[in-house]
Design a protein around this motif. Structure first.
Motif, PDB file in Angstrom:
ATOM      1  N   VAL A 364       0.862  -1.187   0.000  1.00 44.99           N
ATOM      2  CA  VAL A 364       0.000   0.000   0.000  1.00 44.99           C
ATOM      3  C   VAL A 364       0.893   1.231   0.000  1.00 44.99           C
ATOM      4  O   VAL A 364       1.716   1.416   0.915  1.00 44.99           O
ATOM      5  CB  VAL A 364      -0.936   0.007   1.224  1.00 44.99           C
ATOM      6  CG1 VAL A 364      -1.745   1.306   1.270  1.00 44.99           C
ATOM      7  CG2 VAL A 364      -1.874  -1.199   1.181  1.00 44.99           C
ATOM      8  N   ASP A 366      -0.385   4.496  -0.684  1.00 44.91           N
ATOM      9  CA  ASP A 366      -1.131   5.722  -0.392  1.00 44.91           C
ATOM     10  C   ASP A 366      -2.393   5.349   0.368  1.00 44.91           C
ATOM     11  O   ASP A 366      -3.081   4.394   0.010  1.00 44.91           O
ATOM     12  CB  ASP A 366      -1.495   6.451  -1.689  1.00 44.91           C
ATOM     13  CG  ASP A 366      -2.270   7.735  -1.426  1.00 44.91           C
ATOM     14  OD1 ASP A 366      -1.774   8.578  -0.658  1.00 44.91           O
ATOM     15  OD2 ASP A 366      -3.379   7.884  -1.979  1.00 44.91           O
ATOM     16  N   GLY A 367      -2.701   6.084   1.443  1.00 52.83           N
ATOM     17  CA  GLY A 367      -3.896   5.799   2.219  1.00 52.83           C
ATOM     18  C   GLY A 367      -3.735   4.550   3.065  1.00 52.83           C
ATOM     19  O   GLY A 367      -2.618   4.116   3.376  1.00 52.83           O
ATOM     20  N   SER A 368      -4.877   3.950   3.419  1.00 54.01           N
ATOM     21  CA  SER A 368      -4.842   2.757   4.269  1.00 54.01           C
ATOM     22  C   SER A 368      -5.982   1.831   3.919  1.00 54.01           C
ATOM     23  O   SER A 368      -7.049   2.270   3.473  1.00 54.01           O
ATOM     24  CB  SER A 368      -4.941   3.148   5.743  1.00 54.01           C
ATOM     25  OG  SER A 368      -6.229   3.655   6.050  1.00 54.01           O
ATOM     26  N   LEU A 369      -5.761   0.534   4.134  1.00 51.35           N
ATOM     27  CA  LEU A 369      -6.811  -0.450   3.875  1.00 51.35           C
ATOM     28  C   LEU A 369      -8.017  -0.192   4.761  1.00 51.35           C
ATOM     29  O   LEU A 369      -9.163  -0.353   4.334  1.00 51.35           O
ATOM     30  CB  LEU A 369      -6.280  -1.860   4.127  1.00 51.35           C
ATOM     31  CG  LEU A 369      -5.100  -2.339   3.270  1.00 51.35           C
ATOM     32  CD1 LEU A 369      -4.683  -3.738   3.699  1.00 51.35           C
ATOM     33  CD2 LEU A 369      -5.469  -2.327   1.788  1.00 51.35           C
ATOM     34  N   GLU A 370      -7.777   0.213   6.009  1.00 43.94           N
ATOM     35  CA  GLU A 370      -8.865   0.402   6.963  1.00 43.94           C
ATOM     36  C   GLU A 370      -9.802   1.541   6.563  1.00 43.94           C
ATOM     37  O   GLU A 370     -11.001   1.492   6.840  1.00 43.94           O
ATOM     38  CB  GLU A 370      -8.295   0.673   8.357  1.00 43.94           C
ATOM     39  CG  GLU A 370      -7.510  -0.488   8.969  1.00 43.94           C
ATOM     40  CD  GLU A 370      -6.151  -0.696   8.322  1.00 43.94           C
ATOM     41  OE1 GLU A 370      -5.622  -1.835   8.422  1.00 43.94           O
ATOM     42  OE2 GLU A 370      -5.622   0.257   7.703  1.00 43.94           O
ATOM     43  N   SER A 371      -9.263   2.554   5.905  1.00 39.93           N
ATOM     44  CA  SER A 371     -10.079   3.709   5.516  1.00 39.93           C
ATOM     45  C   SER A 371     -10.860   3.472   4.239  1.00 39.93           C
ATOM     46  O   SER A 371     -11.739   4.268   3.890  1.00 39.93           O
ATOM     47  CB  SER A 371      -9.187   4.937   5.324  1.00 39.93           C
ATOM     48  OG  SER A 371      -8.361   4.785   4.164  1.00 39.93           O
ATOM     49  N   PHE A 374      -7.290   4.034  -0.747  1.00 38.09           N
ATOM     50  CA  PHE A 374      -5.868   3.703  -0.835  1.00 38.09           C
ATOM     51  C   PHE A 374      -5.476   3.368  -2.265  1.00 38.09           C
ATOM     52  O   PHE A 374      -6.323   3.138  -3.131  1.00 38.09           O
ATOM     53  CB  PHE A 374      -5.533   2.516   0.083  1.00 38.09           C
ATOM     54  CG  PHE A 374      -6.218   1.227  -0.305  1.00 38.09           C
ATOM     55  CD1 PHE A 374      -5.661   0.337  -1.216  1.00 38.09           C
ATOM     56  CD2 PHE A 374      -7.449   0.894   0.270  1.00 38.09           C
ATOM     57  CE1 PHE A 374      -6.297  -0.840  -1.563  1.00 38.09           C
ATOM     58  CE2 PHE A 374      -8.098  -0.293  -0.075  1.00 38.09           C
ATOM     59  CZ  PHE A 374      -7.513  -1.157  -0.993  1.00 38.09           C
TER      60      PHE A 374
END
Length: 418
Positions: A364, A366-371, A374
């Motif tokens: 990953v 950019d960003g996050s899996l949780e949000s 990404f």
């Protein structure tokens, strides 16, 4: 003139399959100067239409069926097509380039475009159960919507298979007020397409939306209402889905989304090489004067025979196949795409560039899996193989030139996102 030579401006071309790929091939041929007879054969009675909205807007009822049409009467007239809709191709002779139709007629041609796509896999033992459906065609989508609406609010929809079609159906049915259960044999949804890391992230989309997602479970039987009544377990209008772990789920509607198989049955004995589709060369030729496109075609991609089941691929292959026929087999330009597809799931848009393997490394960037916002990159043998984004369209598309150029994974990871 040899069938390997460039297609003459006059003559006959048969396009078997009135899909987006078939239509794009016809458009490409006309745009390239082909002025001869152009026959378009389609098993469905509908003119060419888009399939992606079938599991989304058409099923939801936000689009009327006619909105998915991509070839209105005027366009068809402009293309000067000899339309054979509502007819199925039953046999093919590649050497003679002859297509036999289900009405007993035959069409001989100077060139043939094979675009019959793929057929949904059926679940054995469900024959005759009107509550068990698949979704591949416009009529399938309308039938599923009708069945869901007939059952009313709280309709218990059981989706077997958490691939893209199954996941999109689950998302849409949830918006329609259904109680949705998704059953997946693998440990995470979309494992074969996205791998375990991103598949798990997509699984959380299901559960956070309120879908009952059950992974790592097999379906042992779907019992119709008559079979299920009187035996232990809940029963719905479509009966009951029994699982290999001994549990069961009541179903008013069952949607089977366990993949598709290339529609090659009619090509048995044709003289073509059939191996997970119609085997083609770099120019999409399966034989002299014969090209294959879309879900039907197995073509060389990064040195390996590959079949890619995406709308954009079928469209791009249709255009490329038209160019190949006009150029001739020797001079045809190799088809070297950057595959692209998208999916709409629970208010988010997922987009993918490239064609990664589920075992590829995933990072990953950019960003996050949780949000659920990404960009993730895929790599194998030091090469960038794919880029996936959720809620990051601009950032994702910035990786397209790298994929087209055959970038290394290291260089892609070192690049600033966006």
């Amino acid at each position: 003139m040899s069938a390997a030579d460039p297609l003459a401006p006059e003559g006959t071309v048969v396009v078997v399959g009135a899909s987006v790929g078939g239509l794009r091939a016809a458009e490409s041929l006309r745009a390239g100067g082909f002025a001869g007879r152009l026959v378009l054969v389609g098993e469905e009675t509908h003119p060419p239409y888009d399939r992606p909205p079938l599991s989304k807007q058409v099923l939801a009822g936000t689009w009327p069926p006619e909105r998915v049409t991509i070839a209105d009467p005027q366009k068809l007239r402009d293309l000067a097509l000899d339309l054979r809709l509502g007819h199925r191709a039953g046999a093919f002779d590649a050497e003679a380039r002859r297509v036999d139709l289900d009405d007993g007629s035959s069409i001989s041609a100077d060139a043939v475009v094979l675009a019959t796509g793929a057929s949904p896999r059926q679940l054995g033992g469900t024959e005759g159960n009107e509550g068990v459906l698949v979704l591949r065609t416009l009529d399938d989508s309308l039938a599923l919507r009708s069945r869901v609406l007939e059952q009313g609010p709280g309709c218990r929809v059981v989706v077997i298979g958490a691939g893209f079609i199954g996941s999109e159906v689950a998302s849409t049915c949830l918006d329609l007020g259904c109680a949705v259960t998704v059953l997946e044999g693998f440990d995470v949804p979309l494992l074969r397409a996205l791998g375990p890391v991103i598949g798990a992230a997509c699984g959380s989309l299901h559960t956070e939306a309120g879908v009952d997602l059950r992974t790592g479970v097999g379906v042992s039987a779907v019992l119709g209402p008559a079979e299920a009544t009187g035996s232990p377990g809940p029963v719905g209008a479509a009966g009951r889905v029994e699982l290999a772990d001994g549990t069961s789920v009541a179903a008013d509607v069952v949607v089977v989304g366990i993949g598709v198989a290339p529609a090659t049955d009619w090509l048995a004995g044709s003289g073509l090489v059939l191996d997970n589709g119609v085997v083609c060369d770099e120019g999409l030729f399966a034989a002299d004067g014969v090209v294959a496109i879309g879900d039907l075609a197995s073509f060389p991609f990064h040195g390996l025979p590959t079949r890619i089941e995406h709308w954009q691929m079928a469209s791009d292959m249709g255009r490329a196949a038209g160019h190949s026929l006009l150029a001739g087999r020797v001079a045809a330009v190799p088809f070297e795409p950057v595959p692209y597809f998208w999916s709409d799931l629970y208010k988010v848009k997922l987009q993918m560039l490239g064609h990664p393997d589920p075992e590829d490394e995933v990072v990953v960037v950019d960003g996050s899996l949780e949000s659920h916002r990404f960009v993730a990159l895929y790599g194998r043998a030091a090469q960038l193989t794919g880029a996936l984004g959720i809620g990051r369209p601009r950032q994702l598309m910035s990786y397209r030139p790298l994929l087209a150029a055959g970038s290394s994974f290291e260089a892609a990871l070192a690049r600033e996102v966006g």
